[in-house]
Scaffold this motif. Structure first.
Motif, PDB file in Angstrom:
ATOM      1  N   ARG A 778      40.337 -17.161  -6.229  1.00 17.12           N
ATOM      2  CA  ARG A 778      40.412 -17.973  -4.859  1.00 17.12           C
ATOM      3  C   ARG A 778      38.978 -18.258  -4.803  1.00 17.12           C
ATOM      4  O   ARG A 778      37.915 -17.346  -4.386  1.00 17.12           O
ATOM      5  CB  ARG A 778      40.751 -17.003  -3.677  1.00 17.12           C
ATOM      6  CG  ARG A 778      42.052 -16.741  -3.762  1.00 17.12           C
ATOM      7  CD  ARG A 778      42.512 -15.994  -2.316  1.00 17.12           C
ATOM      8  NE  ARG A 778      44.128 -15.742  -2.442  1.00 17.12           N
ATOM      9  CZ  ARG A 778      44.706 -15.243  -1.291  1.00 17.12           C
ATOM     10  NH1 ARG A 778      44.085 -14.230  -0.446  1.00 17.12           N
ATOM     11  NH2 ARG A 778      46.034 -14.740  -1.280  1.00 17.12           N
ATOM     12  N   LEU A 779      38.776 -19.719  -4.805  1.00 18.49           N
ATOM     13  CA  LEU A 779      37.207 -20.020  -4.932  1.00 18.49           C
ATOM     14  C   LEU A 779      37.053 -21.190  -3.738  1.00 18.49           C
ATOM     15  O   LEU A 779      37.862 -21.920  -3.490  1.00 18.49           O
ATOM     16  CB  LEU A 779      37.126 -20.621  -6.052  1.00 18.49           C
ATOM     17  CG  LEU A 779      37.147 -20.039  -7.373  1.00 18.49           C
ATOM     18  CD1 LEU A 779      36.970 -20.715  -8.677  1.00 18.49           C
ATOM     19  CD2 LEU A 779      36.182 -18.883  -7.676  1.00 18.49           C
ATOM     20  N   ARG A 780      36.127 -21.137  -3.097  1.00 24.97           N
ATOM     21  CA  ARG A 780      35.566 -22.026  -1.892  1.00 24.97           C
ATOM     22  C   ARG A 780      34.626 -22.916  -2.938  1.00 24.97           C
ATOM     23  O   ARG A 780      34.163 -22.892  -3.901  1.00 24.97           O
ATOM     24  CB  ARG A 780      34.860 -21.579  -0.922  1.00 24.97           C
ATOM     25  CG  ARG A 780      35.760 -20.738  -0.094  1.00 24.97           C
ATOM     26  CD  ARG A 780      35.103 -19.898   0.977  1.00 24.97           C
ATOM     27  NE  ARG A 780      34.152 -18.811   0.543  1.00 24.97           N
ATOM     28  CZ  ARG A 780      33.347 -17.918   1.394  1.00 24.97           C
ATOM     29  NH1 ARG A 780      33.203 -18.466   2.707  1.00 24.97           N
ATOM     30  NH2 ARG A 780      32.712 -17.002   0.785  1.00 24.97           N
ATOM     31  N   LEU A 781      34.176 -24.140  -2.132  1.00 25.95           N
ATOM     32  CA  LEU A 781      33.211 -25.072  -2.780  1.00 25.95           C
ATOM     33  C   LEU A 781      32.062 -24.338  -3.188  1.00 25.95           C
ATOM     34  O   LEU A 781      31.534 -23.484  -2.375  1.00 25.95           O
ATOM     35  CB  LEU A 781      33.199 -26.234  -1.487  1.00 25.95           C
ATOM     36  CG  LEU A 781      32.032 -27.299  -1.965  1.00 25.95           C
ATOM     37  CD1 LEU A 781      32.677 -27.912  -3.368  1.00 25.95           C
ATOM     38  CD2 LEU A 781      31.840 -28.156  -0.827  1.00 25.95           C
ATOM     39  N   ASN A 782      31.641 -24.747  -4.436  1.00 26.58           N
ATOM     40  CA  ASN A 782      30.386 -24.245  -5.182  1.00 26.58           C
ATOM     41  C   ASN A 782      30.442 -22.725  -5.143  1.00 26.58           C
ATOM     42  O   ASN A 782      29.543 -21.938  -5.131  1.00 26.58           O
ATOM     43  CB  ASN A 782      29.237 -24.641  -4.433  1.00 26.58           C
ATOM     44  CG  ASN A 782      29.042 -26.152  -4.572  1.00 26.58           C
ATOM     45  OD1 ASN A 782      29.388 -26.615  -5.683  1.00 26.58           O
ATOM     46  ND2 ASN A 782      28.640 -27.023  -3.456  1.00 26.58           N
ATOM     47  N   GLU A 783      31.617 -22.277  -5.632  1.00 30.01           N
ATOM     48  CA  GLU A 783      31.784 -20.713  -5.577  1.00 30.01           C
ATOM     49  C   GLU A 783      32.161 -20.569  -6.998  1.00 30.01           C
ATOM     50  O   GLU A 783      33.333 -21.214  -7.757  1.00 30.01           O
ATOM     51  CB  GLU A 783      32.820 -20.200  -4.752  1.00 30.01           C
ATOM     52  CG  GLU A 783      32.571 -18.655  -4.709  1.00 30.01           C
ATOM     53  CD  GLU A 783      33.371 -18.031  -3.156  1.00 30.01           C
ATOM     54  OE1 GLU A 783      32.984 -17.456  -2.393  1.00 30.01           O
ATOM     55  OE2 GLU A 783      34.631 -18.378  -3.152  1.00 30.01           O
ATOM     56  N   SER A 784      31.902 -19.175  -7.629  1.00 30.81           N
ATOM     57  CA  SER A 784      32.368 -18.926  -8.803  1.00 30.81           C
ATOM     58  C   SER A 784      33.090 -17.575  -9.010  1.00 30.81           C
ATOM     59  O   SER A 784      32.712 -16.756  -7.861  1.00 30.81           O
ATOM     60  CB  SER A 784      31.129 -18.513  -9.761  1.00 30.81           C
ATOM     61  OG  SER A 784      30.664 -19.969 -10.270  1.00 30.81           O
ATOM     62  N   ALA A 785      33.778 -17.215 -10.016  1.00 24.01           N
ATOM     63  CA  ALA A 785      34.248 -15.708 -10.160  1.00 24.01           C
ATOM     64  C   ALA A 785      34.066 -15.707 -11.526  1.00 24.01           C
ATOM     65  O   ALA A 785      34.088 -16.375 -12.493  1.00 24.01           O
ATOM     66  CB  ALA A 785      35.930 -15.755  -9.793  1.00 24.01           C
TER      67      ALA A 785
END
Length: 891
Positions: A778-785
């Motif tokens: 589950r990613l928000r804007l400009n987020e990484s996993a």
């Protein structure tokens, strides 16, 4: 592993044509031609790699005279910059396409440049001869060359080119990062490719090597004139007292005493404290690269080396065959076409490079048969019989996926079947794989209502059951052609024509409306222009620029030769075709399929990348497709430009690229092209508009310009492309796999266009055990996993085989956003195996390099801000070896 150093006929003397040194280019050396923006006038890894490859290629072609053509002469190339198109045209003739040769050179060059960008390699001192890790660097260098040999002998040329690029990067870095040139040397190190020979005079831990240097330029900071050393880069490992730094704008260690550095990556003192020695380092690195290519030629032989670099205008021949009992006519048609191709092209420039065959039925598919021997292929194909029944549908897409994994890029694959797919769930993955491999897939489907035996249909089948074939054909730039038993042999004749390497001309409008005309442009560089039409066609006419028309009457008419096979029509224009705008109009039930193809030497490749302004070196980070939300550069590489044309002929000029939505053909806009580097290289660049990068739907590219006479010139890319909704990176250990091992892989996902809720699915070919600690992101804007995968290689794994790992990231719920795929190919080698080529009698026996250090498995999964702006910020810090983003064509 290579034996200790022995005399090789291909190594002496090297062709020193390139030491006029190249055109203005860049670098450690900087990665690729894009780096010229930071350090004009430098020599790049891309330049060194392509120049060395062309030197050895020219040497090979001079020693192998072309049948029926003038022999190449070295003196014709003295004092000239070597160009792939010039050499190719001089040997094969100006009418043959250099597209595959240029693409193979590009694969090696991009793999070389990628060592400065990939997270697992960009900061590893062993891969760049940094931090006085000279013995360890040689071990990695020789290991990568050995993997190149093994992969090439296994006919896995794409993997071989990538390992070759990694090896050449390390080799070239030695001369830029060490003080070999400062020691007065002007020839390559004689022992660098031979692991049993000492490197001698290595600086030890306690030996101070550099003095302090306050300025950008540090010409006199070396302390010892006899010890071999290299600079430390960054903070890992830390620089001991008295040791040299790499130096330059990006090196944190250069601010610690002794300050300054010794790298010769570029002509710029901001990046290279020993910039005044840049050209000398480049000359020696070039000679060393020529030696490495020559060594591979001696080990692979001329045929194997030619296949490694795809020094041929010919494609591979790849068949996927339904073998159920109803397929007798189709199998016979495939055999006839294969035999015809083998007989007509054997020994000619158009002889296929490889032959691939994958049978299928229900529930089985495979195995893959792959050979470079046409007689072996014909024998295997002749053994296939239409046996057994089986109800429709069949395992067609599973077989096609297998064929794609083993077929070289830029090839055509032909599927013969009379059944719909049972494994339609593979449609999206196969579409993606066609783009990643840049292969066109053509389905020849025999749907004959009168056929009663051999195919049992247990229930009514949907008229939409062939939609997966349609989707894959569209995504790959191929076709779906329906025919009947009595026409299959004639329709299959197009197989031989397609293997010849045709280009597709854009139509305006791209989608046909029955009764409405459409147009296409013929330029002076085209011949054998053919219009192909299939569907429920009642009539058509084709009009030349002079206003001469031809209708559906079969035979030779005023425009060309018309042939009909059921619902399949072809019209081949009389050569030379009239240049200008042609018009087609078709009357038909439904939407007819119309395609215009032609022979030409002028074509283009296209690539994507992101400008990197920090990290070890500036350059263009390669992507195989744009990622939504990231500012992306389009690089167009025109092939078939010949610099030695007569002045009166003029050179083609290109102004812009038109982008269209697929399949609707909607005009999305156009981007202007700017030349990059010298014009004879045919490199053009453009920034893609942000509005395009916000949409995941596929789009096509049309290259627009003028030929030498001012006539309009248009080419369309073989495959459409699409914008990936997320960045998906799959990486592995930088070394090969061994039977009985457990290899850690790394997965990185980032979103730059909005929130994403993704499911992750894994697959492996062959079916090894693969586990992951990340199944949802589950990613928000400009987020990484980040996640970790573990690949278990069983003891029974075949040495010298290739493992392909696929990760699919698909949106949860009812989202219509297409999945994103990442592919990773890894080589399996027995740890104790040796180079199978016998060493000359007077040399020592081959030896193996020690295995590289294994990565420590980790269960860490982290999430955080992906970062904004240019690539190279914190979000780029994944762990691993090689990434493959799914897309149209890799840069």
């Amino acid at each position: 592993m290579f034996p200790v150093e022995v005399p090789l006929s291909h190594l002496a003397p090297p062709i020193l044509l390139l030491l006029q040194l190249l055109w203005p280019p860049t670098s450690a050396f900087f990665p690729n031609i894009w780096s010229l923006l930071a350090a004009p006038g430098s020599i790049t890894h891309q330049d060194l790699t392509e120049e060395a490859a062309l030197n050895v290629t020219l040497e090979l072609l001079v020693e192998q005279p072309p049948p029926g053509r003038p022999r190449l002469r070295l003196e014709d190339y003295q004092g000239r910059t070597l160009l792939a198109d010039d050499i190719f045209a001089a040997y094969f003739g100006p009418g043959f396409s250099s597209r595959r040769f240029r693409a193979a050179l590009g694969e090696v060059s991009r793999a070389n440049a990628a060592q400065d960008f990939l997270p697992a390699s960009k900061s590893n001192p062993d891969l760049h001869f940094d931090a006085e890790r000279l013995i360890q660097g040689r071990t990695r260098l020789v290991g990568a060359l050995r993997e190149t040999l093994v992969a090439a002998r296994a006919l896995e040329y794409t993997l071989a080119r990538r390992r070759l690029g990694a090896a050449l990067h390390a080799l070239q870095d030695f001369y830029s990062h060490s003080n070999w040139v400062e020691l007065g040397e002007r020839q390559p190190h004689p022992h660098l490719l031979w692991p049993r020979r000492e490197l001698w005079s290595l600086a030890q831990v306690g030996d101070p090597t550099c003095s302090d240097c306050e300025g950008l330029s540090c010409p006199g900071n070396m302390l010892d004139s006899t010890l071999l050393t290299s600079g430390y880069f960054g903070m890992h490992p830390p620089k001991p007292p008295g040791k040299c730094s790499h130096g330059g704008h990006f090196d944190q260690s250069s601010s610690q005493p002794p300050r300054g550095g010794i790298n010769k990556d570029s002509t710029s003192p901001s990046f290279s404290p020993h910039h005044k020695l840049h050209l000398q380092a480049a000359e020696v690195a070039l000679l060393a690269s020529i030696k490495a290519f020559s060594l591979l030629r001696s080990r692979l032989g001329d045929g194997g080396f030619s296949r490694l670099l795809d020094i041929t205008p010919a494609s591979s021949l790849s068949f996927v065959l339904d073998t159920t009992g109803s397929m007798g006519e189709e199998i016979n048609a495939a055999k006839i076409q294969a035999r015809r191709i083998v007989e007509q092209r054997q020994g000619s420039p158009m002889e296929p490079v490889l032959y691939i065959l994958v049978p299928f039925h229900d529930p089985g598919f495979g195995p893959v048969f792959k050979t470079s021997d046409p007689d072996s292929f014909w024998q295997k194909l002749n053994e296939i019989q239409a046996l057994g029944g089986g109800d429709e549908p069949e395992m067609c897409l599973s077989a096609l996926e297998l064929a794609l994994l083993h077929t070289p890029p830029l090839s055509d694959i032909f599927v013969f079947t009379d059944a719909s797919p049972k494994d339609a769930f593979l449609t999206n993955r196969v579409e993606s794989l066609t783009r990643e491999r840049r292969c066109r897939v053509t389905f020849l489907v025999t749907e004959d209502p009168s056929r009663a035996q051999g195919r049992v249909r247990r229930e009514a089948l949907s008229p939409l059951r062939f939609e997966p074939y349609e989707a894959i054909a569209l995504a790959s730039g191929g076709e779906l052609i329906f025919t009947k038993d009595q026409h299959i042999q004639d329709v299959a004749a197009m197989v031989g024509e397609s293997v010849a390497g045709l280009v597709t001309l854009p139509l305006e409008p791209p989608v046909f409306t029955p009764g409405e005309p459409c147009v296409f442009v013929v330029d002076s560089l085209l011949w054998q222009v053919t219009v192909r039409m299939h569907g429920d066609i009642s009539s058509f006419w084709i009009k030349s620029p002079a206003g001469v028309s031809q209708g559906p009457e079969e035979g030779i008419g005023p425009v060309g030769h018309t042939r009909r096979f059921g619902q399949f029509w072809t019209v081949t224009m009389t050569d030379p075709p009239q240049t200008g705008t042609w018009e087609i109009q078709v009357a038909a039930e439904g939407t007819p399929r119309v395609r215009v193809q032609a022979q030409t030497s002028l074509d283009f490749l296209f690539h994507f990348g992101i400008s990197v302004e920090d990290g070890p070196h500036p350059g263009l980070y390669p992507l195989t497709q744009p990622v939504a939300g990231l500012q992306t550069q389009l690089l167009v590489e025109v092939t078939g430009l010949i610099s030695r044309q007569k002045p009166a002929d003029g050179q083609p000029q290109f102004s812009h690229v038109v982008l269209r939505r697929v399949p609707e053909g909607t005009h999305l806009g156009q981007v202007s092209l700017e030349p990059v580097g010298p014009p004879q290289r045919g490199l053009l660049a453009a920034s893609l508009p942000p509005t395009l990068l916000s949409v995941s739907a596929p789009f096509s590219l049309e290259l627009v310009g003028q030929d030498g006479g001012g006539q309009g010139l248009r080419r369309t890319a073989p495959q459409p492309c699409s914008v990936a909704p997320v960045l998906l990176e799959l990486s592995g250990p930088p070394d090969f796999l061994t039977p009985g091992s457990k290899a850690p892989l790394s997965l990185h996902i980032a979103s730059f266009s909005g929130p994403q809720d993704l499911d992750l699915r894994l697959s492996v070919d062959p079916s090894f055990s693969l586990t992951s600690n990340l199944s949802r992101a589950r990613l928000r804007l400009n987020e990484s996993a980040w996640g970790r995968l573990w690949l278990e290689v069983p003891d029974s794994a075949a040495p010298e085989s290739v493992v392909t790992v696929t990760v699919t990231a698909g949106a949860r719920g009812a989202s219509r956003v297409p999945p994103t795929h990442a592919f990773l190919r890894l080589l399996v080698l027995a740890q104790s195996s040796k180079d199978q080529l016998e060493a000359p009698a007077h040399s020592a026996a081959p030896v193996l390099p020690p295995a590289g250090p294994a990565l420590v498995p980790s269960t860490l999964v982290t999430q955080g801000r992906a970062g904004r702006g240019m690539v190279g910020k914190a979000w780029w810090g994944t762990v691993g070896g090689v990434l493959f983003l799914l897309g149209c064509t890799s840069w």
